[in-house]
Scaffold this motif. Structure first.
Motif, mmCIF file in Angstrom:
data_model
loop_
_atom_site.group_PDB
_atom_site.id
_atom_site.type_symbol
_atom_site.label_atom_id
_atom_site.label_comp_id
_atom_site.label_asym_id
_atom_site.label_seq_id
_atom_site.Cartn_x
_atom_site.Cartn_y
_atom_site.Cartn_z
ATOM 1 N N LEU A 223 0.820 -1.217 0.000
ATOM 2 C CA LEU A 223 0.000 0.000 0.000
ATOM 3 C C LEU A 223 0.850 1.261 0.000
ATOM 4 N N SER A 224 1.935 1.288 0.736
ATOM 5 C CA SER A 224 2.782 2.488 0.785
ATOM 6 C C SER A 224 3.307 2.850 -0.591
ATOM 7 N N LYS A 225 3.774 1.846 -1.335
ATOM 8 C CA LYS A 225 4.311 2.118 -2.682
ATOM 9 C C LYS A 225 3.197 2.522 -3.636
ATOM 10 N N GLN A 226 2.023 1.913 -3.515
ATOM 11 C CA GLN A 226 0.909 2.290 -4.382
ATOM 12 C C GLN A 226 0.517 3.748 -4.169
ATOM 13 N N ILE A 227 0.418 4.164 -2.910
ATOM 14 C CA ILE A 227 0.052 5.556 -2.604
ATOM 15 C C ILE A 227 1.088 6.515 -3.180
ATOM 16 N N GLU A 228 2.353 6.162 -3.028
ATOM 17 C CA GLU A 228 3.424 7.009 -3.563
ATOM 18 C C GLU A 228 3.302 7.151 -5.078
ATOM 19 N N ILE A 229 2.995 6.069 -5.762
ATOM 20 C CA ILE A 229 2.864 6.097 -7.226
ATOM 21 C C ILE A 229 1.671 6.942 -7.649
ATOM 22 N N ALA A 232 2.280 10.671 -7.019
ATOM 23 C CA ALA A 232 3.333 11.184 -7.912
ATOM 24 C C ALA A 232 2.796 11.399 -9.319
ATOM 25 N N GLU A 233 1.979 10.476 -9.791
ATOM 26 C CA GLU A 233 1.400 10.605 -11.132
ATOM 27 C C GLU A 233 0.505 11.835 -11.225
ATOM 28 N N HIS A 234 -0.358 12.053 -10.236
ATOM 29 C CA HIS A 234 -1.278 13.185 -10.290
ATOM 30 C C HIS A 234 -0.568 14.514 -10.051
ATOM 31 N N SER A 235 0.493 14.483 -9.273
ATOM 32 C CA SER A 235 1.259 15.717 -9.071
ATOM 33 C C SER A 235 1.956 16.112 -10.359
ATOM 34 N N ALA A 236 2.441 15.148 -11.114
ATOM 35 C CA ALA A 236 3.124 15.432 -12.377
ATOM 36 C C ALA A 236 2.163 16.015 -13.404
ATOM 37 N N GLN A 237 0.884 15.648 -13.300
ATOM 38 C CA GLN A 237 -0.108 16.169 -14.228
ATOM 39 C C GLN A 237 -0.626 17.549 -13.815
ATOM 40 N N GLU A 238 -0.130 18.053 -12.676
ATOM 41 C CA GLU A 238 -0.520 19.360 -12.163
ATOM 42 C C GLU A 238 -2.034 19.458 -11.961
ATOM 43 N N GLU A 239 -2.656 18.352 -11.639
ATOM 44 C CA GLU A 239 -4.094 18.345 -11.387
ATOM 45 C C GLU A 239 -4.381 17.934 -9.947
ATOM 46 N N TYR A 240 -3.346 17.808 -9.166
ATOM 47 C CA TYR A 240 -3.486 17.372 -7.773
ATOM 48 C C TYR A 240 -4.044 18.517 -6.934
ATOM 49 N N PRO A 241 -4.972 18.284 -5.987
ATOM 50 C CA PRO A 241 -5.486 16.969 -5.618
ATOM 51 C C PRO A 241 -6.819 16.632 -6.261
ATOM 52 N N ILE A 349 -2.617 8.008 2.999
ATOM 53 C CA ILE A 349 -3.673 7.900 1.980
ATOM 54 C C ILE A 349 -4.145 9.280 1.557
ATOM 55 N N LEU A 350 -4.292 10.178 2.503
ATOM 56 C CA LEU A 350 -4.801 11.518 2.211
ATOM 57 C C LEU A 350 -3.774 12.386 1.499
ATOM 58 N N THR A 351 -2.552 12.445 2.030
ATOM 59 C CA THR A 351 -1.564 13.412 1.542
ATOM 60 C C THR A 351 -0.549 12.823 0.568
ATOM 61 N N GLY A 352 -0.369 11.506 0.573
ATOM 62 C CA GLY A 352 0.663 10.903 -0.258
ATOM 63 C C GLY A 352 2.031 10.902 0.393
ATOM 64 N N GLU A 353 2.149 11.455 1.590
ATOM 65 C CA GLU A 353 3.419 11.505 2.313
ATOM 66 C C GLU A 353 3.536 10.304 3.252
ATOM 67 N N ASP A 354 4.741 9.788 3.351
ATOM 68 C CA ASP A 354 5.002 8.674 4.260
ATOM 69 C C ASP A 354 5.435 9.231 5.613
ATOM 70 N N VAL A 355 4.650 8.971 6.637
ATOM 71 C CA VAL A 355 4.952 9.499 7.973
ATOM 72 C C VAL A 355 6.326 9.043 8.447
ATOM 73 N N TYR A 356 6.697 7.842 8.075
ATOM 74 C CA TYR A 356 7.941 7.271 8.576
ATOM 75 C C TYR A 356 9.176 7.897 7.930
ATOM 76 N N GLU A 357 8.980 8.742 6.923
ATOM 77 C CA GLU A 357 10.098 9.440 6.302
ATOM 78 C C GLU A 357 10.188 10.896 6.734
ATOM 79 N N LEU A 358 9.264 11.323 7.598
ATOM 80 C CA LEU A 358 9.298 12.696 8.091
ATOM 81 C C LEU A 358 10.277 12.817 9.256
#
Length: 435
Positions: A223-229, A232-241, A349-358
């Motif tokens: 799940l962590s990798k899926q959320i990151e993907i 990242a895809e929607h941010s690249a399209q500049e349509e996030y969120p 899930i909400l932000t796309g950020e991994d808490v464990y990397e903060l």
């Protein structure tokens, strides 16, 4: 010049004859020994027939007993149901590691019964290995897939009726020490899987033996990798969120909360008997259209204090940067620590950020510091964002006694999901009519 006398020549001849005699005697004796060691073929055939008759009689005597399926017999002893595990037999070890790594030193006495704290269920002291099922797999078909903190994961072909007949083989890392404590942890994980086979939100374990086990295989990243993907895809399209399917995110949150609720309530809704202890997005896999919880190597059993009529919290030093406040302040852990960690998954899930990397450590968390949520989520008109924000706040309550249970949270999330789906379906119908 001194010449040999008759006596001297007689002695020399006698000595030579004696040597020849000894040599001949040795050769004769050696030949007789070889003949004595050799066993006629008829004797060998008789021995084989006798052993076969003995084996047949032994199998007949065992088959007369009521033997359940998948029972391992060694020296006529049933090892499928091990005797009660004496947790206190393991030596106490202090842990000074604050990070989750292979160097963490377990303290198995945190699980032991004491004068006041007793096991809630008898199954918490048992073991049900199924070694035959694991040994019968074709290990030559194994392909390396990934590696975690303590295990290697392999893709394996088997006759188990799964998609493409593939299963996951988990083995302990080769260089890690094989200790009693590690064996105990794998036994705890297997027991939890065995008790939760009825839940479709818990990954299925097909067999376990020692430090190896067979599980459901997932073709997808965790799940962590899926959320990151996705983010990242929607941010690249500049349509996030706005472009991301928020209703999908809410369904994932419901799956996650359902899995944790099942873990805490399978023995009854009154009190949890098990806690995961290491809950994160990378412990959740996608199988058959459902997100499922797995990896219980850090799970622990809860005990009950009959005098105080409350749960006995587990006390140890297994702390990571995002541990619940009560773990840092009191070194106490219950199932409510899982709920706090569930808030981290909702945050991802909400932000796309991994808490464990903060850059947040458990000391700041204990003082009330929480991961930053961008402002646009608070100002969003999307109902899913509002629901997830409310669920995160309920999970991140500092006092565990005031923190909601996983069951309460998942029930509210399901109601919100049904409401939002109905509203969006009606809006889609209006748009379709107008068009």
């Amino acid at each position: 010049r001194k010449t040999k006398s008759k006596k001297d020549s007689y002695d020399a001849n006698q000595l030579q004859n004696d040597k020849r005699t000894k040599s001949e005697l040795y050769k004769v004796k050696h030949k007789q020994t070889k003949k004595a060691v050799r066993i006629p073929n008829c004797y060998v055939l008789s021995l084989v027939i006798g052993l076969a008759i003995y084996a047949a009689c032994l199998n007949t005597s065992i088959s007369k007993q009521s033997i359940p399926k998948r029972v391992v017999y060694l020296e006529n002893k049933d090892f499928t149901r091990m005797p009660t595990i004496q947790w206190s037999d393991f030596d106490r070890k202090a842990s000074t590691q604050h990070e989750h790594s292979n160097k963490d030193v377990e303290n198995p006495l945190v699980y032991a019964e004491t004068k006041d704290c007793k096991y809630m269920k008898q199954w918490q002291t048992q073991s049900f290995p199924i070694c035959n099922a694991l040994h019968e797999t074709n290990l030559l078909s194994a392909w390396y897939v990934a590696s975690g903190g303590q295990n290697n994961v392999w893709e394996l072909e088997d006759d188990i009726p799964t998609e493409d007949n593939l299963i996951a083989l988990k083995t302990m890392k080769y260089n890690d020490p094989r200790t009693k404590e590690r064996l105990l942890k794998y036994n705890v994980a297997a027991l939890i899987h065995e008790r939760l086979t009825s839940s479709r939100h818990i990954a299925t374990m097909y067999a376990f033996c020692g430090t190896s086990s067979l599980h459901e295989f997932s073709y997808y990243p965790d799940l962590s990798k899926q959320i990151e993907i996705w983010h990242a895809e929607h941010s690249a399209q500049e349509e996030y969120p706005g472009s991301i399917d928020t209703i999908r995110l809410l369904r994932i949150a419901v799956d996650v909360a359902t899995a944790i609720s099942d873990l805490h309530t399978f023995d009854g809704e009154a009190q949890a008997t098990v806690a995961h202890g290491d809950l994160a997005g990378d412990q959740i896999i996608f199988v058959d259209g459902v997100y499922k919880l797995t990896d219980f190597e850090w799970a622990f059993f809860l005990r009950w204090n009959e005098k105080l009529n409350k749960v006995c919290p587990v006390s140890d030093n297994h702390l990571i940067d995002t541990s619940a406040p009560e773990e840092t302040i009191h070194h106490h852990r219950t199932e409510k620590a899982d709920v706090f960690s569930m808030g981290h998954i909702f945050y991802s899930i909400l932000t796309g950020e991994d808490v464990y990397e903060l850059n947040i450590n458990h000391y700041l968390v204990a003082q009330g510091v929480r991961p930053f949520i961008p402002r646009h989520f608070h100002e969003s008109e999307d109902d899913v964002h509002k629901v997830l924000l409310g669920a995160i706040e309920r999970c991140w309550v500092g006092d565990p006694t005031e923190r909601a249970s996983a069951k309460v949270i998942v029930e509210d999330l399901r109601k919100d999901l049904e409401r939002i789906e109905e509203e969006r379906q009606s809006l889609d119908g209006v748009r379709w009519t107008i068009e």
